[in-house]
Scaffold this active site. Structure first.
Site, PDB file in Angstrom:
ATOM      1  N   SER A 138      40.734  49.690 -10.855  1.00 34.04           N
ATOM      2  CA  SER A 138      39.742  50.003 -11.882  1.00 34.04           C
ATOM      3  C   SER A 138      40.508  50.224 -13.174  1.00 34.04           C
ATOM      4  O   SER A 138      41.708  50.542 -13.144  1.00 34.04           O
ATOM      5  CB  SER A 138      38.999  51.295 -11.507  1.00 34.04           C
ATOM      6  N   TYR A 151      38.134  59.888  -7.875  1.00 35.13           N
ATOM      7  CA  TYR A 151      38.210  58.449  -8.141  1.00 35.13           C
ATOM      8  C   TYR A 151      39.399  58.156  -9.068  1.00 35.13           C
ATOM      9  O   TYR A 151      40.221  57.285  -8.791  1.00 35.13           O
ATOM     10  CB  TYR A 151      36.901  58.002  -8.772  1.00 35.13           C
ATOM     11  N   LYS A 155      42.697  56.103  -7.834  1.00 35.31           N
ATOM     12  CA  LYS A 155      42.911  54.775  -8.440  1.00 35.31           C
ATOM     13  C   LYS A 155      44.296  54.723  -9.092  1.00 35.31           C
ATOM     14  O   LYS A 155      44.980  53.694  -9.032  1.00 35.31           O
ATOM     15  CB  LYS A 155      41.804  54.451  -9.446  1.00 35.31           C
TER      16      LYS A 155
HETATM   17  N1  LIG Z   1      31.207  48.251 -10.207  1.00 37.74           N
HETATM   18  C1  LIG Z   1      31.992  48.736 -11.139  1.00 37.74           C
HETATM   19  O1  LIG Z   1      31.562  49.054 -12.268  1.00 37.74           O
HETATM   20  C2  LIG Z   1      33.458  48.888 -10.875  1.00 37.74           C
HETATM   21  C3  LIG Z   1      34.316  49.173 -11.971  1.00 37.74           C
HETATM   22  C4  LIG Z   1      35.674  49.327 -11.722  1.00 37.74           C
HETATM   23  C5  LIG Z   1      36.182  49.188 -10.452  1.00 37.74           C
HETATM   24  N2  LIG Z   1      35.349  48.906  -9.414  1.00 37.74           N
HETATM   25  C6  LIG Z   1      35.927  48.801  -8.087  1.00 37.74           C
HETATM   26  O2  LIG Z   1      35.500  47.607  -7.466  1.00 37.74           O
HETATM   27  C7  LIG Z   1      35.488  47.785  -6.049  1.00 37.74           C
HETATM   28  C8  LIG Z   1      34.146  47.335  -5.495  1.00 37.74           C
HETATM   29  O3  LIG Z   1      33.146  48.059  -6.159  1.00 37.74           O
HETATM   30  P1  LIG Z   1      31.650  47.519  -6.259  1.00 37.74           P
HETATM   31  O4  LIG Z   1      31.089  48.079  -7.512  1.00 37.74           O
HETATM   32  O5  LIG Z   1      31.616  46.061  -6.016  1.00 37.74           O
HETATM   33  O6  LIG Z   1      30.993  48.332  -5.068  1.00 37.74           O
HETATM   34  P2  LIG Z   1      29.663  48.028  -4.206  1.00 37.74           P
HETATM   35  O7  LIG Z   1      29.197  49.356  -3.762  1.00 37.74           O
HETATM   36  O8  LIG Z   1      28.739  47.136  -4.936  1.00 37.74           O
HETATM   37  O9  LIG Z   1      30.248  47.235  -2.956  1.00 37.74           O
HETATM   38  C9  LIG Z   1      31.222  47.806  -2.160  1.00 37.74           C
HETATM   39  C10 LIG Z   1      31.071  47.301  -0.746  1.00 37.74           C
HETATM   40  O10 LIG Z   1      32.083  47.958   0.033  1.00 37.74           O
HETATM   41  C11 LIG Z   1      31.510  48.442   1.231  1.00 37.74           C
HETATM   42  N3  LIG Z   1      32.282  49.600   1.679  1.00 37.74           N
HETATM   43  C12 LIG Z   1      32.175  50.873   1.261  1.00 37.74           C
HETATM   44  N4  LIG Z   1      33.033  51.663   1.926  1.00 37.74           N
HETATM   45  C13 LIG Z   1      33.702  50.857   2.780  1.00 37.74           C
HETATM   46  C14 LIG Z   1      34.699  51.070   3.739  1.00 37.74           C
HETATM   47  N5  LIG Z   1      35.183  52.314   3.971  1.00 37.74           N
HETATM   48  N6  LIG Z   1      35.172  50.030   4.454  1.00 37.74           N
HETATM   49  C15 LIG Z   1      34.688  48.786   4.246  1.00 37.74           C
HETATM   50  N7  LIG Z   1      33.712  48.513   3.356  1.00 37.74           N
HETATM   51  C16 LIG Z   1      33.238  49.533   2.625  1.00 37.74           C
HETATM   52  C17 LIG Z   1      30.067  48.759   0.905  1.00 37.74           C
HETATM   53  O11 LIG Z   1      29.243  48.734   2.058  1.00 37.74           O
HETATM   54  C18 LIG Z   1      29.719  47.671  -0.105  1.00 37.74           C
HETATM   55  O12 LIG Z   1      29.166  46.531   0.504  1.00 37.74           O
HETATM   56  C19 LIG Z   1      35.831  49.258  -5.812  1.00 37.74           C
HETATM   57  O13 LIG Z   1      37.194  49.399  -5.536  1.00 37.74           O
HETATM   58  C20 LIG Z   1      35.505  49.906  -7.145  1.00 37.74           C
HETATM   59  O14 LIG Z   1      36.244  51.094  -7.360  1.00 37.74           O
HETATM   60  C21 LIG Z   1      34.001  48.766  -9.591  1.00 37.74           C
END
Ligand SMILES: NC(=O)c1ccc[n+]([C@@H]2O[C@H](COP(=O)([O-])OP(=O)(O)OC[C@H]3O[C@@H](n4cnc5c(N)ncnc54)[C@H](O)[C@@H]3O)[C@@H](O)[C@H]2O)c1
Length: 263
Positions: A138, A151, A155
């Site tokens: 992130s 978080y 991270k």
């Molecule tokens: N969406 C954002 O704005 C954003 C910004 C910066 C970083 N990120 C990072 O991107 C990554 C994905 O985020 P996202 O927004 O796509 O999330 P999301 O919630 O849309 O999807 C995450 C998926 O991971 C699965 N999951 C959760 N815990 C799990 C586990 N212990 N084992 C296996 N699967 C698991 C969930 O069921 C879900 O399908 C994360 O690392 C998050 O920190 C997201």
């Protein structure tokens, strides 16, 4: 890394960025193994991507080990392993109200799952000449912002591990990229303008945009993949004058911060 013909594993592929990456890697000609903690979402991703699939909770050490061993034995040697899911705690419910349970879960999923996957795969990858890790981190790994404390801290730890991995194994064929997005629309109402966060978030990208930038970053084998270019500038300014950056951040955080539990 050229994705065509490679075997890629995407964890947390049931939704959001993971699903976007899995679909795009498949479109680039990779064979993609999808996995999610949710069996239903794993099946949905498998239907979208067309590859082998198995549900796993990456935060559970034995389950993760068995999952990777299954892919290696029954599907094939992993060329690209994507440690993607994370526990996102807050910001509205986080900070010093974060429970011990959330801290522990955040360490297991956001940090230990990356370390355990690499510990298992690095010897196998080295024996066949190399391999690639894509860690979804992130912007909060580089620049402390409005995200909650567990978080933010985990991270940063994920980035520390990724640096350690490439510094110690880069000369043995191990490559690492860290995907560091800011705001990505992955769920309904995620950046609702009615919330403190939503009103101040700025650029919001789609999983497809992030996947496109990631594929380009992997092709160039860049360590940092920054979907929002502003992050690179902020990171540079932070390094140039840490104290000035901290002062600016104290002022700016007032726009984001929910009320402190201490006042
Ligand atoms: N969406 C954002 O704005 C954003 C910004 C910066 C970083 N990120 C990072 O991107 C990554 C994905 O985020 P996202 O927004 O796509 O999330 P999301 O919630 O849309 O999807 C995450 C998926 O991971 C699965 N999951 C959760 N815990 C799990 C586990 N212990 N084992 C296996 N699967 C698991 C969930 O069921 C879900 O399908 C994360 O690392 C998050 O920190 C997201």
């Amino acid at each position: 890394m050229e994705l065509k013909g490679k075997l890629a594993v995407v964890t947390g592929a049931g939704n959001g960025i993971g699903l976007g990456l899995a679909k795009r890697f498949a479109a680039e000609g990779a064979r993609v193994v999808v996995s999610d903690i949710s069996p239903e979402l794993t099946e949905r991703a498998a239907a979208a991507v067309g590859g082998p699939a198995r549900a796993v909770d990456v935060g559970k050490a034995k389950d993760l080990h068995d999952f990777i061993a299954w892919v290696e034995a029954d599907v094939g040697p992993i060329d690209l392993y994507c440690a993607n899911p994370a526990i996102f705690s807050g910001p509205e419910g986080g900070n010093f109200q974060t429970t011990e349970e959330t801290w522990e879960l955040s360490w297991q999923v956001n940090v230990m799952s990356h370390i355990r996957a690499a510990k298992q795969l690095v010897p196998l990858m080295m024996a066949r000449g190399g391999g690639y890790f894509l860690q979804t981190l992130s912007a909060a790994a580089l620049i402390t912002g409005p995200s909650a404390v567990a978080y933010t801290v985990t991270k940063h730890a994920g980035l520390g591990f990724a640096e350690w991995l490439v510094i110690n194994y880069g000369d043995k064929g191990i490559k690492v990229s860290c995907l560091c997005p800011t705001a990505v629309q992955t769920r309904d109402n995620q950046f609702d303008p009615a919330t403190t966060m939503g009103a101040n978030i700025g650029l919001v990208q789609t999983p497809e945009e992030v996947a496109d930038i990631t594929v380009k970053g992997l092709a160039a084998e860049r360590f940092l993949i920054l979907p929002n270019p502003a992050v690179g500038g902020s990171f540079r300014k932070k390094a140039e004058d840490y104290d000035a950056w901290l002062q600016r951040s104290i002022t700016r955080m007032k726009d984001f911060r929910p009320p402190s539990p201490f006042v």
